[in-house]
Write a protein that holds these residues in place. Structure first.
Motif, PDB file in Angstrom:
ATOM      1  N   VAL A   1       0.839  -1.197   0.000  1.00 37.89           N
ATOM      2  CA  VAL A   1       0.000   0.000   0.000  1.00 37.89           C
ATOM      3  C   VAL A   1       0.876   1.248   0.000  1.00 37.89           C
ATOM      4  O   VAL A   1       0.698   2.161  -0.823  1.00 37.89           O
ATOM      5  N   ILE A   2       1.829   1.303   0.901  1.00 35.98           N
ATOM      6  CA  ILE A   2       2.684   2.486   1.033  1.00 35.98           C
ATOM      7  C   ILE A   2       3.491   2.722  -0.238  1.00 35.98           C
ATOM      8  O   ILE A   2       3.523   3.843  -0.762  1.00 35.98           O
ATOM      9  N   ILE A   3       4.143   1.695  -0.748  1.00 36.68           N
ATOM     10  CA  ILE A   3       4.986   1.858  -1.937  1.00 36.68           C
ATOM     11  C   ILE A   3       4.166   2.310  -3.140  1.00 36.68           C
ATOM     12  O   ILE A   3       4.571   3.222  -3.869  1.00 36.68           O
ATOM     13  N   ASN A   4       3.008   1.700  -3.355  1.00 32.15           N
ATOM     14  CA  ASN A   4       2.204   2.080  -4.517  1.00 32.15           C
ATOM     15  C   ASN A   4       1.668   3.500  -4.405  1.00 32.15           C
ATOM     16  O   ASN A   4       1.693   4.254  -5.386  1.00 32.15           O
ATOM     17  N   LEU A   5       1.211   3.902  -3.242  1.00 26.82           N
ATOM     18  CA  LEU A   5       0.695   5.263  -3.095  1.00 26.82           C
ATOM     19  C   LEU A   5       1.810   6.297  -3.236  1.00 26.82           C
ATOM     20  O   LEU A   5       1.638   7.338  -3.890  1.00 26.82           O
ATOM     21  N   LEU A   6       2.965   6.037  -2.624  1.00 27.04           N
ATOM     22  CA  LEU A   6       4.076   6.988  -2.725  1.00 27.04           C
ATOM     23  C   LEU A   6       4.654   7.049  -4.139  1.00 27.04           C
ATOM     24  O   LEU A   6       5.000   8.133  -4.634  1.00 27.04           O
ATOM     25  N   THR A   7       4.756   5.909  -4.802  1.00 27.96           N
ATOM     26  CA  THR A   7       5.272   5.885  -6.174  1.00 27.96           C
ATOM     27  C   THR A   7       4.366   6.694  -7.097  1.00 27.96           C
ATOM     28  O   THR A   7       4.838   7.497  -7.911  1.00 27.96           O
ATOM     29  N   ASN A   8       3.065   6.498  -6.973  1.00 28.42           N
ATOM     30  CA  ASN A   8       2.125   7.272  -7.790  1.00 28.42           C
ATOM     31  C   ASN A   8       2.199   8.762  -7.469  1.00 28.42           C
ATOM     32  O   ASN A   8       2.191   9.603  -8.377  1.00 28.42           O
ATOM     33  N   ALA A   9       2.269   9.106  -6.196  1.00 32.17           N
ATOM     34  CA  ALA A   9       2.339  10.519  -5.804  1.00 32.17           C
ATOM     35  C   ALA A   9       3.580  11.175  -6.396  1.00 32.17           C
ATOM     36  O   ALA A   9       3.524  12.294  -6.921  1.00 32.17           O
ATOM     37  N   TYR A  10       4.705  10.489  -6.325  1.00 38.20           N
ATOM     38  CA  TYR A  10       5.940  11.038  -6.890  1.00 38.20           C
ATOM     39  C   TYR A  10       5.818  11.222  -8.400  1.00 38.20           C
ATOM     40  O   TYR A  10       6.135  12.277  -8.937  1.00 38.20           O
ATOM     41  N   TYR A  11       5.331  10.196  -9.095  1.00 35.28           N
ATOM     42  CA  TYR A  11       5.180  10.273 -10.544  1.00 35.28           C
ATOM     43  C   TYR A  11       4.285  11.450 -10.936  1.00 35.28           C
ATOM     44  O   TYR A  11       4.637  12.258 -11.794  1.00 35.28           O
ATOM     45  N   PHE A  12       3.123  11.541 -10.331  1.00 41.02           N
ATOM     46  CA  PHE A  12       2.166  12.566 -10.740  1.00 41.02           C
ATOM     47  C   PHE A  12       2.547  13.961 -10.257  1.00 41.02           C
ATOM     48  O   PHE A  12       2.171  14.952 -10.888  1.00 41.02           O
ATOM     49  N   SER A  13       3.309  14.068  -9.186  1.00 41.82           N
ATOM     50  CA  SER A  13       3.751  15.399  -8.754  1.00 41.82           C
ATOM     51  C   SER A  13       4.697  16.011  -9.790  1.00 41.82           C
ATOM     52  O   SER A  13       4.818  17.235  -9.870  1.00 41.82           O
TER      53      SER A  13
ATOM     54  N   TRP B   1      -9.181   2.114  -9.445  1.00 38.30           N
ATOM     55  CA  TRP B   1      -8.947   0.919  -8.629  1.00 38.30           C
ATOM     56  C   TRP B   1      -9.010  -0.362  -9.453  1.00 38.30           C
ATOM     57  O   TRP B   1      -8.676  -1.437  -8.967  1.00 38.30           O
ATOM     58  N   ASP B   2      -9.444  -0.264 -10.708  1.00 39.98           N
ATOM     59  CA  ASP B   2      -9.597  -1.437 -11.573  1.00 39.98           C
ATOM     60  C   ASP B   2      -8.235  -1.962 -12.031  1.00 39.98           C
ATOM     61  O   ASP B   2      -7.367  -1.169 -12.427  1.00 39.98           O
ATOM     62  N   PRO B   3      -8.058  -3.280 -12.030  1.00 43.40           N
ATOM     63  CA  PRO B   3      -6.813  -3.853 -12.557  1.00 43.40           C
ATOM     64  C   PRO B   3      -6.599  -3.443 -14.020  1.00 43.40           C
ATOM     65  O   PRO B   3      -7.539  -3.387 -14.803  1.00 43.40           O
ATOM     66  N   LEU B   4      -5.371  -3.115 -14.346  1.00 48.50           N
ATOM     67  CA  LEU B   4      -4.906  -2.753 -15.681  1.00 48.50           C
ATOM     68  C   LEU B   4      -5.327  -1.356 -16.127  1.00 48.50           C
ATOM     69  O   LEU B   4      -5.012  -0.947 -17.250  1.00 48.50           O
ATOM     70  N   PHE B   5      -6.003  -0.587 -15.280  1.00 39.60           N
ATOM     71  CA  PHE B   5      -6.351   0.790 -15.633  1.00 39.60           C
ATOM     72  C   PHE B   5      -5.189   1.693 -15.235  1.00 39.60           C
ATOM     73  O   PHE B   5      -4.711   1.660 -14.102  1.00 39.60           O
ATOM     74  N   THR B   6      -4.726   2.508 -16.168  1.00 37.48           N
ATOM     75  CA  THR B   6      -3.639   3.435 -15.869  1.00 37.48           C
ATOM     76  C   THR B   6      -3.840   4.750 -16.597  1.00 37.48           C
ATOM     77  O   THR B   6      -4.435   4.781 -17.683  1.00 37.48           O
ATOM     78  N   THR B   7      -3.357   5.802 -15.999  1.00 41.68           N
ATOM     79  CA  THR B   7      -3.332   7.103 -16.657  1.00 41.68           C
ATOM     80  C   THR B   7      -1.891   7.566 -16.849  1.00 41.68           C
ATOM     81  O   THR B   7      -1.662   8.674 -17.306  1.00 41.68           O
ATOM     82  N   LYS B   8      -0.946   6.718 -16.517  1.00 41.07           N
ATOM     83  CA  LYS B   8       0.468   7.063 -16.687  1.00 41.07           C
ATOM     84  C   LYS B   8       0.843   6.947 -18.163  1.00 41.07           C
ATOM     85  O   LYS B   8       0.496   5.966 -18.823  1.00 41.07           O
ATOM     86  N   THR B   9       1.554   7.962 -18.653  1.00 40.88           N
ATOM     87  CA  THR B   9       2.020   7.959 -20.036  1.00 40.88           C
ATOM     88  C   THR B   9       3.471   8.420 -20.105  1.00 40.88           C
ATOM     89  O   THR B   9       3.937   9.136 -19.218  1.00 40.88           O
ATOM     90  N   ASP B  10       4.140   8.031 -21.172  1.00 41.51           N
ATOM     91  CA  ASP B  10       5.499   8.512 -21.390  1.00 41.51           C
ATOM     92  C   ASP B  10       5.435   9.826 -22.171  1.00 41.51           C
ATOM     93  O   ASP B  10       4.344  10.366 -22.416  1.00 41.51           O
ATOM     94  N   ASP B  11       6.574  10.331 -22.585  1.00 41.60           N
ATOM     95  CA  ASP B  11       6.635  11.623 -23.281  1.00 41.60           C
ATOM     96  C   ASP B  11       5.918  11.623 -24.628  1.00 41.60           C
ATOM     97  O   ASP B  11       5.545  12.679 -25.130  1.00 41.60           O
ATOM     98  N   THR B  12       5.695  10.445 -25.192  1.00 43.24           N
ATOM     99  CA  THR B  12       5.003  10.360 -26.481  1.00 43.24           C
ATOM    100  C   THR B  12       3.495  10.154 -26.320  1.00 43.24           C
ATOM    101  O   THR B  12       2.776  10.084 -27.302  1.00 43.24           O
TER     102      THR B  12
ATOM    103  N   GLN C   1       0.809   4.746 -23.040  1.00 41.57           N
ATOM    104  CA  GLN C   1       0.591   4.283 -21.674  1.00 41.57           C
ATOM    105  C   GLN C   1       1.788   3.496 -21.179  1.00 41.57           C
ATOM    106  O   GLN C   1       2.363   2.690 -21.914  1.00 41.57           O
ATOM    107  N   ILE C   2       2.142   3.749 -19.917  1.00 45.20           N
ATOM    108  CA  ILE C   2       3.222   3.014 -19.278  1.00 45.20           C
ATOM    109  C   ILE C   2       2.723   2.489 -17.945  1.00 45.20           C
ATOM    110  O   ILE C   2       1.689   2.906 -17.456  1.00 45.20           O
TER     111      ILE C   2
END
Length: 119
Positions: free
Chosen positions: A6-18, A62-73, A76-77
């Protein structure tokens, strides 16, 4: 191990999106004891200064395989499993989770409450 997930996933996402915002990059984590559902437990709040989570997708994140993370192009990543794992831990422990807009940083604020296993 579950709490670490829980901690790692929430912090990793927060860092990425910040990093996705023009605002000053900020990530904050708060852990406190809190009683909920008539039980003792712990509340973890992770907030960031990123773009936040649009209301339209707050249930889908919260759905498996749903992401909003993208690379510079714009491709989806990531696996889209991080928040699904957080949700699974919350469900398995009969905890609670929520996401909203952080009033201080302007980005996302994730709140997870997990019951004390020894209570």
């Amino acid at each position: 191990m579950d709490i670490e997930c829980v901690i790692i996933n929430l912090l990793t996402n927060a860092y990425y999106f910040s990093k996705q915002s023009s605002r000053e990059r900020c990530v904050a984590a708060t852990l406190r004891s809190r009683k909920a559902q008539g039980r003792r437990g712990f509340e973890l709040i992770v907030a960031d200064s990123g773009p936040g989570v649009a209301k339209a997708i707050r249930d889908r994140i919260w759905d498996p395989l749903f992401t909003t993370k993208t690379d510079d192009t714009g491709r989806q990543i990531g696996t889209g499993l991080g928040l699904a794992l957080v949700d699974a831990v919350v469900q398995d422990t009969e905890g609670a989770r929520a996401v909203d807009k952080d009033p201080e940083f302007g980005g996302a604020r994730f709140t997870v409450w997990l019951p004390d296993a020894g209570a």
